[in-house]
Scaffold this motif. Structure first.
Motif, PDB file in Angstrom:
ATOM      1  N   ARG A 140      43.768  22.444  53.947  1.00 56.71           N
ATOM      2  CA  ARG A 140      44.528  21.215  53.679  1.00 56.71           C
ATOM      3  C   ARG A 140      45.483  20.954  54.830  1.00 56.71           C
ATOM      4  NH1 ARG A 140      44.132  23.158  48.160  1.00 56.71           N
ATOM      5  NH2 ARG A 140      46.038  24.360  48.419  1.00 56.71           N
ATOM      6  N   TYR A 141      45.718  19.684  55.115  1.00 57.55           N
ATOM      7  CA  TYR A 141      46.587  19.314  56.232  1.00 57.55           C
ATOM      8  C   TYR A 141      47.257  17.972  55.973  1.00 57.55           C
ATOM      9  CZ  TYR A 141      42.462  16.539  57.411  1.00 57.55           C
ATOM     10  OH  TYR A 141      41.405  15.668  57.356  1.00 57.55           O
ATOM     11  N   SER A 142      48.310  17.698  56.712  1.00 56.66           N
ATOM     12  CA  SER A 142      48.998  16.413  56.648  1.00 56.66           C
ATOM     13  C   SER A 142      49.488  16.080  58.049  1.00 56.66           C
ATOM     14  CB  SER A 142      50.159  16.461  55.656  1.00 56.66           C
ATOM     15  OG  SER A 142      51.079  17.460  56.011  1.00 56.66           O
ATOM     16  N   ASN A 146      48.838  30.744  51.036  1.00 59.17           N
ATOM     17  CA  ASN A 146      49.961  31.011  50.132  1.00 59.17           C
ATOM     18  C   ASN A 146      50.770  29.756  49.812  1.00 59.17           C
ATOM     19  OD1 ASN A 146      51.571  30.507  52.375  1.00 59.17           O
ATOM     20  ND2 ASN A 146      52.328  32.609  52.565  1.00 59.17           N
ATOM     21  N   GLY A 147      50.347  28.584  50.317  1.00 59.47           N
ATOM     22  CA  GLY A 147      51.022  27.326  50.030  1.00 59.47           C
ATOM     23  C   GLY A 147      52.069  26.912  51.045  1.00 59.47           C
ATOM     24  N   SER A 148      52.462  27.821  51.923  1.00 57.79           N
ATOM     25  CA  SER A 148      53.422  27.452  52.963  1.00 57.79           C
ATOM     26  C   SER A 148      52.730  26.602  54.022  1.00 57.79           C
ATOM     27  CB  SER A 148      54.040  28.699  53.600  1.00 57.79           C
ATOM     28  OG  SER A 148      53.060  29.426  54.320  1.00 57.79           O
ATOM     29  N   GLU A 149      53.522  25.909  54.825  1.00 54.97           N
ATOM     30  CA  GLU A 149      52.943  25.041  55.838  1.00 54.97           C
ATOM     31  C   GLU A 149      53.253  25.543  57.241  1.00 54.97           C
ATOM     32  OE1 GLU A 149      54.505  21.160  54.765  1.00 54.97           O
ATOM     33  OE2 GLU A 149      52.588  20.695  53.815  1.00 54.97           O
ATOM     34  N   ASP A 150      52.303  25.387  58.115  1.00 54.77           N
ATOM     35  CA  ASP A 150      52.440  25.688  59.528  1.00 54.77           C
ATOM     36  C   ASP A 150      52.478  24.338  60.243  1.00 54.77           C
ATOM     37  OD1 ASP A 150      52.391  26.890  62.062  1.00 54.77           O
ATOM     38  OD2 ASP A 150      50.198  26.927  62.081  1.00 54.77           O
ATOM     39  N   CYS A 151      53.665  23.940  60.722  1.00 50.99           N
ATOM     40  CA  CYS A 151      53.849  22.602  61.276  1.00 50.99           C
ATOM     41  C   CYS A 151      54.209  22.646  62.761  1.00 50.99           C
ATOM     42  CB  CYS A 151      54.970  21.878  60.539  1.00 50.99           C
ATOM     43  SG  CYS A 151      54.650  21.645  58.777  1.00 50.99           S
ATOM     44  N   GLY A 152      53.890  21.562  63.429  1.00 55.25           N
ATOM     45  CA  GLY A 152      54.244  21.393  64.825  1.00 55.25           C
ATOM     46  C   GLY A 152      54.388  19.922  65.132  1.00 55.25           C
ATOM     47  N   ALA A 153      54.798  19.626  66.355  1.00 57.92           N
ATOM     48  CA  ALA A 153      54.949  18.235  66.784  1.00 57.92           C
ATOM     49  C   ALA A 153      54.689  18.172  68.284  1.00 57.92           C
ATOM     50  CB  ALA A 153      56.340  17.723  66.457  1.00 57.92           C
ATOM     51  N   SER A 154      54.177  17.025  68.726  1.00 61.81           N
ATOM     52  CA  SER A 154      53.843  16.873  70.129  1.00 61.81           C
ATOM     53  C   SER A 154      53.646  15.408  70.470  1.00 61.81           C
ATOM     54  CB  SER A 154      52.546  17.637  70.433  1.00 61.81           C
ATOM     55  OG  SER A 154      52.206  17.523  71.790  1.00 61.81           O
ATOM     56  N   GLY A 155      53.937  15.055  71.702  1.00 59.89           N
ATOM     57  CA  GLY A 155      53.564  13.748  72.201  1.00 59.89           C
ATOM     58  C   GLY A 155      52.078  13.757  72.525  1.00 59.89           C
ATOM     59  N   ILE A 156      51.415  12.645  72.263  1.00 63.16           N
ATOM     60  CA  ILE A 156      49.990  12.520  72.581  1.00 63.16           C
ATOM     61  C   ILE A 156      49.814  11.239  73.382  1.00 63.16           C
ATOM     62  CG2 ILE A 156      47.626  12.440  71.708  1.00 63.16           C
ATOM     63  CD1 ILE A 156      48.646  13.607  69.057  1.00 63.16           C
ATOM     64  N   GLY A 157      49.374  11.382  74.610  1.00 65.13           N
ATOM     65  CA  GLY A 157      49.177  10.231  75.482  1.00 65.13           C
ATOM     66  C   GLY A 157      48.016   9.358  75.039  1.00 65.13           C
TER      67      GLY A 157
END
Length: 130
Positions: A104-106, A78-89
């Motif tokens: 699609r992703y960013s 539907n064009g909305s985005e599912d976003c998250g954030a995390s530290g990556i060692g």
């Protein structure tokens, strides 16, 4: 908003060199670039779930020797985005899965030595929270 690893290059312009040791600032933020100037955060693999045809999974890898903080979004049908954030060692991966995705992703990353400084460092990058 669509963005990619280019913001890390903008952040890197604040520093004289592209290596970790010369780019770390007083808040433990650094440019998330390797010694060749390339991004530490790379797409390791993408796939559609074998259990659900519209569940998209992307895995990112930190190819550098120090921690990064990453923001990532998968777009839904539907064009909305599912976003998250995390530290990556260093050398580690992080996967992000979205149901009803379109593929699609960013993503973006910044180097942050101390996890307690994640939000301080992301605040130094314009449009990080958009």
């Amino acid at each position: 908003m669509k963005w990619t690893i280019g913001i890390a290059a903008l952040f890197a312009s604040q520093f004289a060199a592209a290596d970790y040791y010369s780019s770390v600032d007083d808040d433990t933020c650094w440019d998330a670039r390797n010694s060749s100037g390339g991004p530490c955060m790379v797409v390791h693999k993408t796939k559609w779930s074998e259990y659900s045809k519209d569940n998209f999974i992307i895995t990112y890898r930190n190819t550098c020797s120090h921690r990064i903080y990453a923001r990532f979004c998968n777009e839904r049908k539907n064009g909305s985005e599912d976003c998250g954030a995390s530290g990556i060692g260093a050398g580690n991966t992080k996967s992000w899965s979205t149901h009803n995705a379109n593929g699609r992703y960013s993503y973006n990353s910044i180097g942050v030595v101390k996890g307690s400084k994640d939000w301080v460092c992301t605040g130094k990058v314009s449009n990080w929270h958009d």
